[in-house]
Every structure is written in C-alpha cells, then in structure tokens.
Design an enzyme around this catalytic site. Sequence first.
Site, PDB file in Angstrom:
ATOM      1  N   SER A 687      69.203  -4.023  76.011  1.00  0.00           N
ATOM      2  CA  SER A 687      69.093  -4.377  74.592  1.00  0.00           C
ATOM      3  C   SER A 687      67.992  -5.385  74.284  1.00  0.00           C
ATOM      4  O   SER A 687      67.741  -5.695  73.121  1.00  0.00           O
ATOM      5  CB  SER A 687      70.440  -4.926  74.072  1.00  0.00           C
ATOM      6  N   LYS A 730      76.598 -10.792  68.603  1.00  0.00           N
ATOM      7  CA  LYS A 730      75.206 -11.228  68.487  1.00  0.00           C
ATOM      8  C   LYS A 730      74.936 -11.843  67.112  1.00  0.00           C
ATOM      9  O   LYS A 730      74.205 -12.834  67.000  1.00  0.00           O
ATOM     10  CB  LYS A 730      74.266 -10.044  68.745  1.00  0.00           C
TER      11      LYS A 730
END
Length: 779
Positions: A687, A730
Amino acid sequence: MNHKDILPADQVLPNKLYIIPLYGKPIFPGIFTPVMLGSQEDVNLVERSLKGDSFLGLLLTKDEDNETQSADDLYRIGTVVKVVKKINLPDGGINIFISTLKRFKIKKVLSKQYPISAAVDYLDDINYESNEVKALTRSLLSEMKLISENNPLFSEEMRLNMVNIDHPGKIADFITSILNIDREEQQKVLEMTDVKKRMEHVLLFIKKEQELLRIQKKIQKQINEKITTSQREYFLKEQLKAIKKELGMDVDAKSTEYRRFKEIIEKLNFEGDIKEQIENELQKFSLMDPNSSEFIVTRNYLDTITSLPWNDPPAGDFDFKKAQRILEADHYGLEDVKERILEYLAVRKIKRDSKGSIICLVGPPGVGKTSVGKSIASALNKKFFRFSVGGMRDEAEIKGHRRTYVGAMPGKIIQGLKYVKSKAPVFMIDEIDKLGASYQGDPSSALLEVLDPEQNVAFRDHYLDLPFDISTILFITTANTTDTIPRPLLDRMEVIRLSGYIDQEKVIIAKKYLIPKSLEKHGLKKDQVIYNKAILFKIAEDYAREAGMRNFEKALDKIHRKIARKSILAAIEFPVTINEESLYEYLGQPIFKEEELQKNLIPGMVTGLAWTQMGGATLTIEAIANPGKEDFRLTGQMGEVMQESANIAYSYVRHIAGRFNVPADYFKKNLIHLHIPAGATPKDGPSAGITMASALLSLVTGKKVRASLAMTGELSLVGTVLPIGGLKEKVIVARRHKIKHIIIPAQNKKDLEEIPDNIKKGISFHPVDTMDQVVELLF
C-alpha cells in the site's frame, strides 16, 4: 540377707582378683543375680575361680562396643562377686549365679591382658546414719512406689525387695539397677561411697523417670481415645448400614451416586444411540468395585454427562431497548458491533428461537474487543464464558482427550458448557489469530467443526464421544489481524473490524469510563481529582497516541497512584486540579513529541499511511540522490512485497521522468537511496506504492510535496492505483496527525461510507485511478 551377716565375708575377701569385663551395665553390691558369659576366656576364669575361693571382680568396659579385653579399657571401680552356681549352655557358654558383695577399687593392675588380674582395695559406704539419709530413704521408697504402681514391668517381688532392704546405700544401688539409666550414669553411682550424695543422685533419676512415665501415660491416653473413637464410629456406621438396609435406603456412597446419576439421566429423556450408550455406562458403573481405577474414570464420565445442559433452552424473550441501553452504557463507539448484536437480537425475537451466531472482532490492542464480550452477554441476559487460544498447540484442548488416557478430560467447549450450565451462553474465544500447531495436532482445524453452523449441531468431543448440539452458543472470537487466521476458519466467521479511537473519542471514553474506574481503583473520590478537556487531549496526544485505550488508562493510573501517595504524606490538598505543569510532574516528559511528525521539508520526502496490528501509522518516506554509478538502494527493514513495490515505483518514475524535464542521464549518473524510518521496525505490504513513487518523483524533479498531504495506494507497473485495506485505521491516524488531504485509490471510495463523519470531518479525500492523477495533487 542381713548386713551384719556379711561382715565376716569382708574379712576373708581376697586382695587379688581375676577380672571379668562387663559390656552391658554395671552390677551393684547386695543382690543375687544370674550372669551369662559367652567367651571362652570368661568361662576359663569362672572354672579357675570355682577351683579356688570362687571370688571374681566385675568391671564395666569404657566402650560398650569394644570387645578387646585389656585393663586399660575398663573403669577402675567395680563389684566383687562370689560364684554360687554354674550351668553349662548348649552353645558352649555358661550361666552363673552370683552373689554381689562389695565395691572395690583397683590398687594395681597385675596383668593387663587375659587373664586380667589386679590388686584391689575394698570400699566401705560412708555418711549413711544421719537424719537426712533417713528422710532421703523414705523419699526414695515413696517415689519408687509411685513408679512401680504405674509400671507393669515392676514385679511384686521387686517391690518387696525394696521395702526389705535395710541399708540406705543398698536401697540406692537396687533402685539404680532397676531404673532405665545410661551405663555411664550407673557407673557414676557405683563409684559414689558417700551414701547421702548417692541417694540424692538417684532421686534425680527417679524424678526424670516419673516425667517420662507421665508423658508416656498422656500419649497412651490419646492413642486409647483415638482407638475408642474409631471403634465407636465403626460400630455406628455398621448400625447405620443395617438400619438403611432395613428401610430400603442406599447403604454406601456408590449406591448414592448410582441413584443420583439414574434420576438425572431419566429426567434428561435421552433418545436413540445416546440413551443406549449412557445406560450401558450406568449399568457398568453399578457392577464396578469402588476400589478399581476404572470406577473413578466411569464416575467422572457420568458426572460430566449429567452436569451438561442437554435440554434445549427456552426461546429468549429479549427486552430490545434494554439490551440497547446496556450496550450503549458499557462502551462508547463500536457502532458496527452494537448494530450486529441488535440485528441478532431482532432475528431471535422474531423467530423466537435460541440459535447462536459466529462473530469475529478484529482490531488493534486496547480497543475493547474482550470487554465488549461481557457487555454482549449482559445485554442478551446470557451466561458468559471466555477462554484464550493464544499459543495453544494441542487440538485436545478444543476437542478433549479420549477416555483411554489417564487424567483425560473434555475440551474447552464442553468444560465451558459444564461451567455455565446453559445451552445458549456467549462464548468468547480470545486471540484466535495466535493459534499454534505442533505434532500434537492443529487446534485451528479442530475449531472448524466448532465454528461451522452446519457441523456444530452434532459436535463430538473426544472425551464425551456423544453428539452434542452447540449451535445455540453465540461465539465471539477476537483477533488483532486476519492475516494469520487460516482461510477455511476465517470463512466460517462474520468479521467485524474495530478501528482505533481518535483523540476526541479517547477524551469522551476517559471522562465517561476510565477516570471514574481508575479513581475507584485507587481509593479516590470522583470530586477529588479534576481534569479539564485540554489536559485529557494532551494525555492522548503526548502519552497515549496508540489506537487503543490501554496506555491512556495506564497514564491515569500513574497520576492517581502518585496523588494517593501524596495524600498519605499530607503533601497535597483536595480537590487536585491537573494542569500542564502537574501533568509533567506525574507522567514525566511527553513520549510523543511534535517534531516526530516530520513534515515534507525537502524534495524527496512524502508522508504515507500504513496499517499495523496496533492500528494505523504514518510513514515518512525519504529519498536522496548521490553522484555515482547507477543504483537503487533500499533501507528501513522492508519486507519482500514492499521491496517489489519500491522497484515498481522506481521503474515507473524512470519511465515518466522525461515528461518533467528530468535529464535523460539523471538515473545513470546518480545512486538513488530510498529509506523508511524507523529502521528497527519491520515493514511490509504493497500500500506504500504511490507514496514511494511520489517521493522519487519529488526527488528527481526537485519539487517539495505540498504540506499536510498523505497518501495510500498500491501502484502497478503501468501507473494504475490499486485498492488497499485498513482505510479506517489510516484515516484515524491521519486525523490524529492533523493531516488535511488524503489521496486514496478510487476503488476504496466505498469504504469511506463506513467511516463515521466525526472522523472524516476536516479532511479532504482525493480518490485516484492513476498515478497521473496523484502527480496533479502532489505539488
């Protein structure tokens, strides 16, 4: 024998005596006694004395175990005796009857070795006619009378002898010879010619003997009482058995157990194979000897069967609103979990059954996964049982041991049902992502049957070996990550993700739950410690920046401990208001400092967003170029997947660099180094692809990336931005670090809807499909 009668014998006693050693105890004057002699030397001496005047000297050996015959090994004072009769024994020894006459003392040893002979002086008793001696004589006789009456070892003849002895010294000698005294002490008495001292010495021995007899009598009495009690209990038990038999009642413990098992089994209304197997076990139990090892095994098996909740539970009539209130009162946030439980309740209320469900709560440590299990049980009004499978490596812990093994027991599922005594409880299986495997089996495979609604209607525990319906149990499992959970097991569970808390949520949770709990834990009252909102935010930002609430709670506990200590020392006055100055005093310097959140100060620095088992995290990716041979270097403990992402980013940036007026030979003339702090922390995953590409592009173009921008997304070799996981975590960490703009893959746009508005507030999200769109937002 009269004292006056032996005076003439004294006058004819020889001045020289042959000596026989005594190994046992000394023999005193004035008695007639047999003596057994075994050695040939002693027999020869007796033969020699009988041919002469029949007199011999008896001396005690200094060492009882030393059989060497030498004058040096003997005491100096002994007794002269006259041999009256000799009887030969079959083994070659002799038995002699002797009359002991008087004490003697060795004047001179004539022969040290066999036959030992010596010149002797005869010792007379002194100080035996005073009134004190007469009083001592009476005392000795009266004390000995007490001893002899309580001791069966003293014969009537001994008692008469004591009374008939007319000389005080001989009374003392006689008593010494019959008391159980050490040979050395008896020798001391033999060596005493002062009758008064001799009698005083003997009186001490009598007192000791009386004390020993008293203790002996006390012990004997206690033993007799125990024997009497035991006999009484035995007779009463036998009578009770006879009475119970007449009344048709159970006679022993085995009968009682059999009747109890039979009554419970009849009430449970078993059918088919289960009924047949249990009745066979019960029949076998009735025929067993209670002392056999199999008896205990069968008894424990029947006890387990009869302790389990076999009958179906009644359909629960839940108070829906009350359940909702309980869930809201115990935990702040966790909306997904609460919603799922209320859905479960709604279905159960409509269907009016008690079927269970299988839920897996996944989230970082400290977000309340375990504690929410108890709240769910409370809201559903069900029994709660929790066990951890972290580090478990034996499948028998889940499915039990077979009864053939010594100490066999059922697995955790059956143990839990036996404990809660309910067929529809809430079972919490903690740390399901940390299951191990070994040569003893794979517990995760054993859980496949437990957590499968199609199979657990007839779950077979190895110990029970009977089908048991566990489909009515509400299973709640917890994990920090789904990565380590085997796919078939994960497929059987409904996963609900619990993200971390933002600072605003932490402050609310602290005010509502943690502060009252911590104050009570440390013996403080609610109004004694005052926190304002700014201080709670400071604790969250400077000391407890992780996803959960554990460090926040530890910080509060530390403050309250220190306040409690100061209150004991009278160094503080209540109420205590926590301000910034006192916060540093209680908790020390901040653990997280502002400068740790690095800003994009120079070209080549970009902030990325990552997911870890502890929640979300920020990654500041750094890239620099040094003149030299073409190379691409990676540092910062990157995993294989992350290294592949970095190489893709490098290839892609090199491919598009010409569009940004980067010299064609830039990459050939520079060694490019990409690093991700902190170096000690392992990192992996795809990611960070667009973040690394952005850092490299910023470096080669010499442009700084805009402030307050973070990003996450996987990059393909042709510049496509692919979706990622853990978006909620996140976003939470981005909010915590006051990031205003977040670039996310367009395919993750749907995940934004699951993130609460209070977390998204103040953040601009930029969904992208390609790296070109990312570049437009960078500078």
